[in-house]
Design a protein around this motif. Structure first.
Motif, mmCIF file in Angstrom:
data_model
loop_
_atom_site.group_PDB
_atom_site.id
_atom_site.type_symbol
_atom_site.label_atom_id
_atom_site.label_comp_id
_atom_site.label_asym_id
_atom_site.label_seq_id
_atom_site.Cartn_x
_atom_site.Cartn_y
_atom_site.Cartn_z
ATOM 1 N N CYS B 66 0.649 -0.967 -0.020
ATOM 2 C CA CYS B 66 0.026 -0.174 -0.044
ATOM 3 C C CYS B 66 1.117 1.015 0.031
ATOM 4 N N VAL B 67 0.848 2.042 -0.895
ATOM 5 C CA VAL B 67 1.501 3.064 -1.057
ATOM 6 C C VAL B 67 1.658 4.090 -0.071
ATOM 7 N N PRO B 68 0.492 4.590 0.355
ATOM 8 C CA PRO B 68 0.614 5.638 1.206
ATOM 9 C C PRO B 68 1.223 5.416 2.593
ATOM 10 N N GLU B 69 1.149 3.910 2.819
ATOM 11 C CA GLU B 69 1.757 3.361 4.198
ATOM 12 C C GLU B 69 2.596 2.342 3.969
ATOM 13 N N ILE B 106 2.607 10.096 10.552
ATOM 14 C CA ILE B 106 2.281 11.488 10.197
ATOM 15 C C ILE B 106 2.157 11.631 8.762
ATOM 16 N N GLN B 107 3.316 11.094 8.202
ATOM 17 C CA GLN B 107 3.141 11.472 6.661
ATOM 18 C C GLN B 107 1.768 11.005 5.934
ATOM 19 N N ILE B 148 9.848 6.935 -0.091
ATOM 20 C CA ILE B 148 8.682 6.402 0.065
ATOM 21 C C ILE B 148 8.912 4.913 0.640
ATOM 22 N N TYR B 149 9.447 4.276 -0.041
ATOM 23 C CA TYR B 149 9.704 2.855 0.449
ATOM 24 C C TYR B 149 11.218 2.730 0.833
ATOM 25 N N HIS B 150 11.101 2.086 2.223
ATOM 26 C CA HIS B 150 11.934 2.426 3.130
ATOM 27 C C HIS B 150 12.880 0.922 3.202
ATOM 28 N N MET B 151 12.210 -0.227 3.415
ATOM 29 C CA MET B 151 12.884 -1.252 3.724
ATOM 30 C C MET B 151 13.825 -1.506 4.869
ATOM 31 N N TYR B 152 13.360 -0.465 5.769
ATOM 32 C CA TYR B 152 14.155 -0.270 6.964
ATOM 33 C C TYR B 152 14.123 -1.318 8.109
ATOM 34 N N ASN B 356 -12.379 8.097 1.367
ATOM 35 C CA ASN B 356 -11.528 8.510 1.898
ATOM 36 C C ASN B 356 -11.275 8.291 3.338
ATOM 37 N N SER B 357 -12.595 8.632 3.967
ATOM 38 C CA SER B 357 -12.633 8.542 5.457
ATOM 39 C C SER B 357 -12.571 6.973 5.843
ATOM 40 N N LEU B 358 -12.826 6.188 5.264
ATOM 41 C CA LEU B 358 -12.611 4.811 5.522
ATOM 42 C C LEU B 358 -11.247 4.234 5.320
ATOM 43 N N GLY B 359 -10.315 5.022 4.449
ATOM 44 C CA GLY B 359 -9.035 4.481 4.373
ATOM 45 C C GLY B 359 -8.906 3.650 3.188
ATOM 46 N N VAL B 360 -9.667 3.542 2.256
ATOM 47 C CA VAL B 360 -9.986 2.248 1.340
ATOM 48 C C VAL B 360 -8.648 2.314 0.307
ATOM 49 N N CYS B 361 -7.722 1.353 0.485
ATOM 50 C CA CYS B 361 -6.487 1.406 -0.472
ATOM 51 C C CYS B 361 -6.534 0.047 -1.249
ATOM 52 N N PRO B 362 -6.932 0.292 -2.630
ATOM 53 C CA PRO B 362 -7.459 -1.163 -3.483
ATOM 54 C C PRO B 362 -6.049 -2.034 -3.643
ATOM 55 N N PRO B 363 -4.973 -1.379 -3.743
ATOM 56 C CA PRO B 363 -3.805 -2.289 -4.106
ATOM 57 C C PRO B 363 -3.483 -3.210 -2.874
#
Lengths: 192, 367
Positions: B66-69, B106-107, B148-152, B356-363
């Motif tokens: 999921c890209v945003p998170e 936060i981001q 964006i992608y950290h693999m940390y 948006n308020s439910l946080g739907v992230c299709p990927p």
């Protein structure tokens, strides 16, 4: 320090008295496993929901144990009171896999069953859900089965991108053009 | 006269949809009478690919769920592997993980500001918050090398220690962001348009919320106090002082208030982590990653992402590759069974607002 599992043991005893023919295990803190035959899964889920306070359903997963000719279905429940995750595991045969429909107990199971039907070919008689979930016009064997080979499928189905046929080493070409040499340590990455 | 029923397909190419997804809507006038989710436009077969990769290579795939998170999946997988393997995480590693997870929250909150206000036609906050988000991404870039992608987060700890002077930069960024929150509030929560659009819209049934598998801000917006960080604390969360945002109502407004409150909590947690960062090792090193095997077993690791519980069911057969890694993101429930239910009776114009308020992230649903 020895960890004590007081609430886990309580759950263990409750399940032990309620069901025969199941194998129970306290895997770790806040994780209790139940291995049950497939006809006992629905009664265990109902009992956990109605009597033990396992109000919330977390996850339904399927694992392909191709070497044993079995699929393993794993129902993960969570109790808001005890904070314990309860794993109900059952094995079904890989040939003609059929599992009881449980989306009447938790309705979100419907989505999981749609996915597992599509990805593993497990049938859940009596449940209503559109046939296609993630895939479209799929005609091969269900793709998450271990015997489906992604690499074979890709090389048979898709063409290579044009311009790559000669498999040239771009790095080498640039080095030749500019009269430079690829350093020794990097030569092992060169195409032969 | 009865209104004529219309069927429309919202998405997959639609600016209001939160990703590559389609919602089939049956309308009477502009009121929704039936909604049906269709996913599958971004199926990348990650779980199948993982079966061909070793444990270490898996960590590079997970963050792309999921890209945003991108961070919660890494953390959930690491927790599951540690449970199977019994690998301990050093105290500093735990704190650094919580630091990254909170910065990631936060981001992600800032992206949510953009999505939530943008779908109500208030574009200013979105421009601001996405711009400000870059300061957090700068921190990530310095810490992990990626924006964006950290693999940390690795099983056993984190990939590297913080660079010199990093704490100071984090604190300065937090001070800046905290100051900006008042501006966001004025443009969003004080706005009559937003209040009117959000209050009483997209209500989740409180009695059914837990049973239906609602998690995260939508659950706390129903007045039900559950958060993985409190219920089953992982990493350094049992040592941090924070509160859950609990608001009644179950509508978009309540969910927005939850996120507004938790944004501030995250900033406070980042400060606490920086102040109490223990010294010592940051990683309990695994053996040679190319030969790293995990004992046979299974575990379910879960963390709290901005949108709710994110979990991984991980199965090992004792080899150097995972047998099965099955993701359970919050969108799996929020974007299918819950969304189909909540949308009924709502106005067509509110669909993307509710999504948006439910946080739907299709990927994350189709992976």
């Amino acid at each position: 320090m020895e960890t004590t599992f007081i609430k886990e043991e309580l759950l263990f005893r409750q399940l032990e008295t309620a069901f025969e023919n199941v194998v129970l295990e306290i895997a770790r803190k806040e994780a209790v496993l139940v291995y049950a035959p497939k006809e006992l899964v629905a009664p265990i889920l109902l009992y956990a929901k109605e009597k033990l306070g396992y109000k919330s359903f977390s996850h339904l997963s399927c694992v392909d144990w191709i070497e044993n000719d079995e699929f393993e279905l794993v129902y993960i429940l969570w109790s808001p009171e005890t904070k314990i995750n309860l794993f109900v595991k059952t094995r079904i045969e890989r040939e003609n896999p059929i599992m009881e429909n449980t989306d009447t107990i938790w309705r979100q199971i419907n989505t999981y069953q749609r996915e597992i039907r599509e990805m593993f070919g497990v049938e859940f008689p009596g449940f209503i859900g559109e046939k296609e979930f993630i895939l479209e016009d799929w005609e091969e064997i269900p793709p998450m089965r271990r015997d489906f080979d992604t690499l074979d499928y890709v090389s048979e189905t898709f063409d290579e991108r044009p311009g790559r046929e000669d498999k040239q080493d771009v790095r080498e070409r640039i080095a030749n053009r500019s009269g430079e040499e690829i350093p020794d340590f990097a030569k092992k990455y060169s195409r032969e | 006269m009865r209104e004529k029923s219309t069927t429309i397909y919202l998405g997959p190419q639609h600016p209001g949809i939160t990703g590559n997804m389609m919602v089939k809507l049956q309308l009477e006038g502009d009121t929704i009478v039936k909604a049906q989710t269709h996913v599958g436009y971004l199926h990348r077969a990650f779980e199948k690919l993982i079966e061909r990769r070793n444990w270490m290579q898996t960590t590079t795939i997970l963050c792309r769920f999921c890209v945003p998170e991108p961070d919660p999946p890494e953390a959930a997988f690491a927790l599951a592997v540690e449970q199977i393997e019994g690998r301990e995480v050093p105290e500093r590693g735990k704190y650094l993980r919580s630091l990254v997870l909170e910065l990631a929250r936060i981001q992600s909150f800032m992206l949510w500001y953009a999505g939530q206000t943008g779908s109500a036609g208030l574009y200013t906050v979105g421009q601001w918050s996405v711009g400000d988000r870059n300061y957090v991404l700068d921190l990530f870039e310095e810490l992990t090398g990626g924006r964006i992608y950290h693999m940390y987060i690795w099983p056993g700890g984190v990939r590297r220690d913080i660079p010199e002077g990093f704490e100071d930069k984090v604190l300065r960024t937090m001070d800046y962001i905290e100051k900006r929150l008042d501006d966001y509030d004025r443009m969003m929560f004080d706005s009559a348009i937003f209040q009117k659009r959000a209050q009483g819209v997209g209500i989740i049934n409180k009695e059914k919320a837990l049973e239906w598998g609602v998690v995260g801000a939508p659950l706390r917006g129903c007045g039900i106090a559950h958060d993985v960080r409190k219920d089953n604390p992982y990493d350094a969360y049992d040592k941090l002082d924070f509160q859950m945002g609990i608001f009644e109502g179950g509508d978009v407004w309540a969910r927005a208030l939850v996120r507004r409150f938790e944004f501030r909590q995250s900033i406070s947690m980042v400060r606490q982590i920086i102040q109490n960062l223990p010294s010592g090792d940051y990683l309990n090193k695994m053996p040679n990653p190319m030969k790293w095997t995990i004992p046979a077993g299974s575990a379910y690791g879960k963390v709290e992402s901005v949108r709710g519980e994110f979990g991984f069911y991980v199965v090992s057969d004792g080899s150097d590759k995972p047998r099965r890694v099955h993701a359970k993101g919050p969108a799996y429930v929020h974007g299918v069974s819950l969304l189909e239910d909540v949308l009924v009776g709502q106005n067509l114009a509110d669909v993307s607002f509710i999504m948006n308020s439910l946080g739907v992230c299709p990927p994350e649903i189709e992976r």
